[in-house]
Design a protein around this motif. Structure first.
Motif, PDB file in Angstrom:
ATOM      1  N   ALA A 102     -34.229 -34.735   7.107  1.00 21.52           N
ATOM      2  CA  ALA A 102     -34.619 -34.492   8.495  1.00 21.52           C
ATOM      3  C   ALA A 102     -33.470 -34.818   9.445  1.00 21.52           C
ATOM      4  O   ALA A 102     -33.204 -34.064  10.390  1.00 21.52           O
ATOM      5  N   PHE A 103     -32.767 -35.925   9.211  1.00 18.36           N
ATOM      6  CA  PHE A 103     -31.643 -36.292  10.076  1.00 18.36           C
ATOM      7  C   PHE A 103     -30.502 -35.290   9.960  1.00 18.36           C
ATOM      8  O   PHE A 103     -29.869 -34.929  10.954  1.00 18.36           O
ATOM      9  N   ASP A 104     -30.227 -34.814   8.747  1.00 16.98           N
ATOM     10  CA  ASP A 104     -29.187 -33.799   8.561  1.00 16.98           C
ATOM     11  C   ASP A 104     -29.550 -32.520   9.307  1.00 16.98           C
ATOM     12  O   ASP A 104     -28.689 -31.893   9.935  1.00 16.98           O
ATOM     13  N   LEU A 105     -30.806 -32.123   9.243  1.00 11.59           N
ATOM     14  CA  LEU A 105     -31.270 -30.949   9.976  1.00 11.59           C
ATOM     15  C   LEU A 105     -31.041 -31.144  11.466  1.00 11.59           C
ATOM     16  O   LEU A 105     -30.498 -30.271  12.148  1.00 11.59           O
ATOM     17  N   PHE A 106     -31.426 -32.300  11.988  1.00  7.77           N
ATOM     18  CA  PHE A 106     -31.226 -32.589  13.402  1.00  7.77           C
ATOM     19  C   PHE A 106     -29.746 -32.515  13.782  1.00  7.77           C
ATOM     20  O   PHE A 106     -29.380 -31.866  14.756  1.00  7.77           O
ATOM     21  N   LEU A 107     -28.893 -33.185  12.999  1.00 12.16           N
ATOM     22  CA  LEU A 107     -27.462 -33.214  13.323  1.00 12.16           C
ATOM     23  C   LEU A 107     -26.842 -31.823  13.278  1.00 12.16           C
ATOM     24  O   LEU A 107     -26.036 -31.463  14.146  1.00 12.16           O
ATOM     25  N   ASN A 108     -27.199 -31.023  12.286  1.00 11.46           N
ATOM     26  CA  ASN A 108     -26.676 -29.665  12.184  1.00 11.46           C
ATOM     27  C   ASN A 108     -27.107 -28.816  13.373  1.00 11.46           C
ATOM     28  O   ASN A 108     -26.306 -28.066  13.948  1.00 11.46           O
ATOM     29  N   ARG A 109     -28.362 -28.907  13.746  1.00  9.06           N
ATOM     30  CA  ARG A 109     -28.857 -28.123  14.888  1.00  9.06           C
ATOM     31  C   ARG A 109     -28.245 -28.613  16.187  1.00  9.06           C
ATOM     32  O   ARG A 109     -27.930 -27.821  17.069  1.00  9.06           O
ATOM     33  N   TYR A 110     -28.053 -29.916  16.305  1.00 10.25           N
ATOM     34  CA  TYR A 110     -27.423 -30.460  17.497  1.00 10.25           C
ATOM     35  C   TYR A 110     -25.991 -29.957  17.617  1.00 10.25           C
ATOM     36  O   TYR A 110     -25.561 -29.549  18.699  1.00 10.25           O
ATOM     37  N   GLU A 111     -25.246 -29.981  16.514  1.00 14.34           N
ATOM     38  CA  GLU A 111     -23.866 -29.486  16.541  1.00 14.34           C
ATOM     39  C   GLU A 111     -23.826 -27.995  16.884  1.00 14.34           C
ATOM     40  O   GLU A 111     -22.945 -27.551  17.634  1.00 14.34           O
ATOM     41  N   SER A 112     -24.751 -27.234  16.367  1.00 15.29           N
ATOM     42  CA  SER A 112     -24.825 -25.797  16.717  1.00 15.29           C
ATOM     43  C   SER A 112     -25.087 -25.621  18.206  1.00 15.29           C
ATOM     44  O   SER A 112     -24.501 -24.756  18.855  1.00 15.29           O
ATOM     45  N   LEU A 113     -25.978 -26.414  18.721  1.00 10.49           N
ATOM     46  CA  LEU A 113     -26.292 -26.372  20.138  1.00 10.49           C
ATOM     47  C   LEU A 113     -25.064 -26.712  20.968  1.00 10.49           C
ATOM     48  O   LEU A 113     -24.750 -26.030  21.943  1.00 10.49           O
ATOM     49  N   ARG A 114     -24.358 -27.753  20.602  1.00 13.85           N
ATOM     50  CA  ARG A 114     -23.164 -28.174  21.347  1.00 13.85           C
ATOM     51  C   ARG A 114     -22.100 -27.085  21.339  1.00 13.85           C
ATOM     52  O   ARG A 114     -21.406 -26.884  22.321  1.00 13.85           O
ATOM     53  N   ARG A 115     -21.950 -26.387  20.208  1.00 12.25           N
ATOM     54  CA  ARG A 115     -20.932 -25.329  20.111  1.00 12.25           C
ATOM     55  C   ARG A 115     -21.301 -24.140  20.989  1.00 12.25           C
ATOM     56  O   ARG A 115     -20.427 -23.412  21.443  1.00 12.25           O
ATOM     57  N   SER A 116     -22.593 -23.935  21.213  1.00 12.76           N
ATOM     58  CA  SER A 116     -23.015 -22.786  22.003  1.00 12.76           C
ATOM     59  C   SER A 116     -22.969 -23.046  23.503  1.00 12.76           C
ATOM     60  O   SER A 116     -23.133 -22.113  24.300  1.00 12.76           O
ATOM     61  N   LEU A 117     -22.744 -24.280  23.904  1.00 11.55           N
ATOM     62  CA  LEU A 117     -22.705 -24.611  25.352  1.00 11.55           C
ATOM     63  C   LEU A 117     -21.359 -24.366  25.960  1.00 11.55           C
ATOM     64  O   LEU A 117     -20.360 -24.350  25.508  1.00 11.55           O
TER      65      LEU A 117
END
Length: 117
Positions: A102-117
């Motif tokens: 679950a934490f890996d999923l969160f971190l991966n999605r967070y990093e994707s979000l940051r790259r899209s900003l």
């Protein structure tokens, strides 16, 4: 990061205590030192919490202790993991593996979000 740390000290303290006791028996102060050496700064555990946990784990049969009086200095209570403790350790392993996913999923999605900003 104060709001995220409040009330969480020791959440997985039992898992680390059982893991280290599975590696070798230990007295409380040495176990406290070893656990804190493993954990990153900000996640250090309080010795009082550890001693309360050790008493609780002994009451439920996850660890046993004996007094060690053979060396110089004061007597020390040496804790050892039991079969019940090994069962609890396996349960902790399963729980931590699920949380890690679950934490890996969160971190991966967070990093994707940051790259899209």
């Amino acid at each position: 990061m104060s709001h995220g740390d409040r009330g969480k000290q020791g959440r997985h303290l039992a898992s680390f205590a059982l893991l280290l006791l599975a590696e070798h028996p230990s007295h409380g102060l040495a176990l406290h030192k070893d656990i804190n050496a493993l954990l990153p700064e900000g996640l250090q555990v309080d010795a009082g919490n550890l001693y309360r946990l050790l008493r609780e784990m002994e009451t439920r049969g996850a660890v046993v202790s004996d007094w060690h009086t053979e060396s110089a200095g004061p007597a020390r209570r040496i804790y050892r993991i039991t079969e019940q403790g090994y069962s609890e350790l396996a349960e902790w392993r399963d729980d931590i593996a699920k949380r890690r996913k679950a934490f890996d999923l969160f971190l991966n999605r967070y990093e994707s979000l940051r790259r899209s900003l």
